[in-house]
Design a protein around this motif. Structure first.
Motif, short mmCIF file in Angstrom:
data_model
loop_
_atom_site.label_atom_id
_atom_site.label_comp_id
_atom_site.label_asym_id
_atom_site.label_seq_id
_atom_site.Cartn_x
_atom_site.Cartn_y
_atom_site.Cartn_z
N CYS A 156 3.21 7.30 2.17
CA CYS A 156 3.03 6.16 3.21
C CYS A 156 3.03 5.01 2.65
CB CYS A 156 1.59 6.84 4.01
SG CYS A 156 1.38 5.73 5.21
N LYS A 157 3.74 4.34 3.39
CA LYS A 157 4.09 2.73 2.68
C LYS A 157 3.99 1.74 3.82
CE LYS A 157 6.85 4.37 -1.22
NZ LYS A 157 8.20 3.83 -1.97
N ALA A 172 0.93 -1.37 -0.26
CA ALA A 172 0.09 0.20 -0.09
C ALA A 172 0.87 1.34 -0.10
CB ALA A 172 -0.94 -0.03 1.17
N THR A 173 0.76 2.10 -0.89
CA THR A 173 1.38 3.46 -1.02
C THR A 173 0.40 4.57 -1.21
OG1 THR A 173 3.31 2.29 -1.94
CG2 THR A 173 3.07 4.82 -2.11
N TRP A 174 0.35 5.45 -0.26
CA TRP A 174 -0.49 6.60 -0.50
C TRP A 174 0.52 7.71 -0.51
CZ3 TRP A 174 -1.29 3.11 3.51
CH2 TRP A 174 -2.59 2.50 3.38
N LYS A 175 -0.01 8.62 -1.84
CA LYS A 175 0.76 9.54 -1.98
C LYS A 175 0.52 10.94 -1.03
CE LYS A 175 3.19 8.11 -5.50
NZ LYS A 175 4.62 7.89 -5.27
N PRO A 176 1.40 12.06 -0.70
CA PRO A 176 0.61 12.94 -0.18
C PRO A 176 -0.74 13.59 -0.72
CG PRO A 176 3.12 13.37 -0.57
CD PRO A 176 2.64 12.11 -1.34
N GLY A 177 -1.65 13.75 0.13
CA GLY A 177 -2.91 14.28 -0.11
C GLY A 177 -3.72 13.08 -0.82
N GLN A 178 -3.33 11.76 -0.89
CA GLN A 178 -4.04 10.70 -1.36
C GLN A 178 -5.07 10.45 -0.58
OE1 GLN A 178 -1.88 7.61 -3.52
NE2 GLN A 178 -3.42 7.39 -4.88
N ILE A 221 -12.00 4.85 5.17
CA ILE A 221 -11.27 5.49 4.21
C ILE A 221 -9.93 5.89 4.79
CG2 ILE A 221 -11.27 7.54 2.68
CD1 ILE A 221 -14.26 7.39 2.69
N VAL A 222 -8.80 5.96 4.25
CA VAL A 222 -7.65 6.59 4.87
C VAL A 222 -7.15 7.65 3.95
CG1 VAL A 222 -5.19 6.03 5.36
CG2 VAL A 222 -7.32 4.22 5.76
N GLU A 223 -6.76 8.70 4.36
CA GLU A 223 -6.10 9.94 3.75
C GLU A 223 -4.51 10.09 4.19
OE1 GLU A 223 -7.03 14.62 2.85
OE2 GLU A 223 -7.95 13.74 4.44
N ASN A 224 -3.76 10.21 3.35
CA ASN A 224 -2.41 10.79 3.68
C ASN A 224 -2.28 12.28 3.76
OD1 ASN A 224 0.46 11.13 3.90
ND2 ASN A 224 1.04 10.34 2.06
N ASP A 270 7.26 6.42 8.24
CA ASP A 270 6.58 7.02 8.97
C ASP A 270 5.39 7.62 8.11
OD1 ASP A 270 8.30 6.25 10.96
OD2 ASP A 270 9.39 7.98 11.09
N CYS A 271 4.19 7.62 8.84
CA CYS A 271 3.17 8.04 8.17
C CYS A 271 2.15 9.24 9.04
CB CYS A 271 2.21 6.95 7.85
SG CYS A 271 2.77 5.83 6.62
N SER A 272 1.65 10.13 8.36
CA SER A 272 0.42 10.72 8.96
C SER A 272 -0.66 10.70 8.30
CB SER A 272 0.98 12.34 8.83
OG SER A 272 2.15 12.55 9.77
N LEU A 273 -2.01 10.12 9.06
CA LEU A 273 -3.06 9.68 8.28
C LEU A 273 -4.37 10.22 9.02
CD1 LEU A 273 -1.88 5.96 7.73
CD2 LEU A 273 -1.79 7.73 5.99
N ARG A 274 -5.23 10.36 8.13
CA ARG A 274 -6.65 10.62 8.61
C ARG A 274 -7.42 9.50 8.42
NH1 ARG A 274 -7.14 16.66 6.92
NH2 ARG A 274 -5.82 17.52 8.56
N TYR A 275 -8.41 9.00 9.16
CA TYR A 275 -9.25 8.04 9.19
C TYR A 275 -10.73 8.20 8.97
CZ TYR A 275 -5.08 5.82 10.64
OH TYR A 275 -3.72 5.15 10.80
N TYR A 276 -11.45 7.86 8.08
CA TYR A 276 -13.07 8.33 8.01
C TYR A 276 -13.76 7.09 7.86
CZ TYR A 276 -10.72 12.63 6.04
OH TYR A 276 -10.08 14.05 5.72
N ASN A 277 -15.05 7.10 8.54
CA ASN A 277 -15.71 6.21 8.15
C ASN A 277 -16.16 5.95 6.65
OD1 ASN A 277 -18.14 7.59 7.59
ND2 ASN A 277 -18.91 7.56 9.71
N ALA A 278 -16.99 4.77 6.36
CA ALA A 278 -17.04 4.54 5.10
C ALA A 278 -18.09 5.64 4.54
CB ALA A 278 -17.86 3.24 4.81
N ASP A 279 -18.81 6.42 5.15
CA ASP A 279 -19.61 7.44 4.64
C ASP A 279 -18.67 8.89 4.53
OD1 ASP A 279 -21.88 6.07 4.40
OD2 ASP A 279 -22.27 6.38 6.59
N GLY A 280 -17.55 8.83 4.91
CA GLY A 280 -16.74 10.02 4.77
C GLY A 280 -16.57 10.85 6.17
#
Length: 129
Positions: free
Chosen positions: A121-122, A56-62, A112-115, A79-89
């Protein structure tokens, strides 16, 4: 890790290495697995009859698309900085997985995961088919 205020709301789930175990949003159909929902983030790099190895690789802002995970093993590569959302956002929390951390976790419901970091983030995931 998630803030302690959110952890008690997730008793049936395991949260490790900054990966969210969110309460499932009520949907008429089950959510797809990660590599099906967001192949631009999740790539199957090896498999056999029983298991998938997923990079899994999230680019910045992805941000990936709503998905769920089976029980899995995870190894964090960066090392990663992520935001986590429920399936409805709806925003649930932020997390900061640390490179070198390995965990085994219970199934993870729809999320949903956002970098939100400045770099990629890998991680590597090991899931049953």
């Amino acid at each position: 890790m998630l803030p302690k205020a959110i952890l008690p709301a997730l008793p049936a789930c395991s949260l490790v290495a900054g990966l969210l175990c969110a309460a499932a949003a009520a949907t008429a159909e089950p959510l797809p697995r990660s590599h099906i929902a967001s192949p631009e983030v999740y790539t199957v790099i090896a498999e056999n009859e029983q298991y998938l190895v997923i990079a899994a690789t999230w680019k910045p802002g992805q941000k990936d698309k709503p998905h769920a995970h089976a029980s899995s093993g995870v190894y964090v590569l960066t090392d990663c900085s992520l935001r986590y959302y429920n399936a409805d956002g709806k925003l649930l929390a932020e997390g900061h997985p640390v490179a070198g951390r390995a965990v085994v976790q219970n199934p993870i419901a729809g999320h949903i995961v956002e970098n939100v970091g400045n770099g990629d983030c890998k991680l590597i995931m090991f899931e049953p088919k």
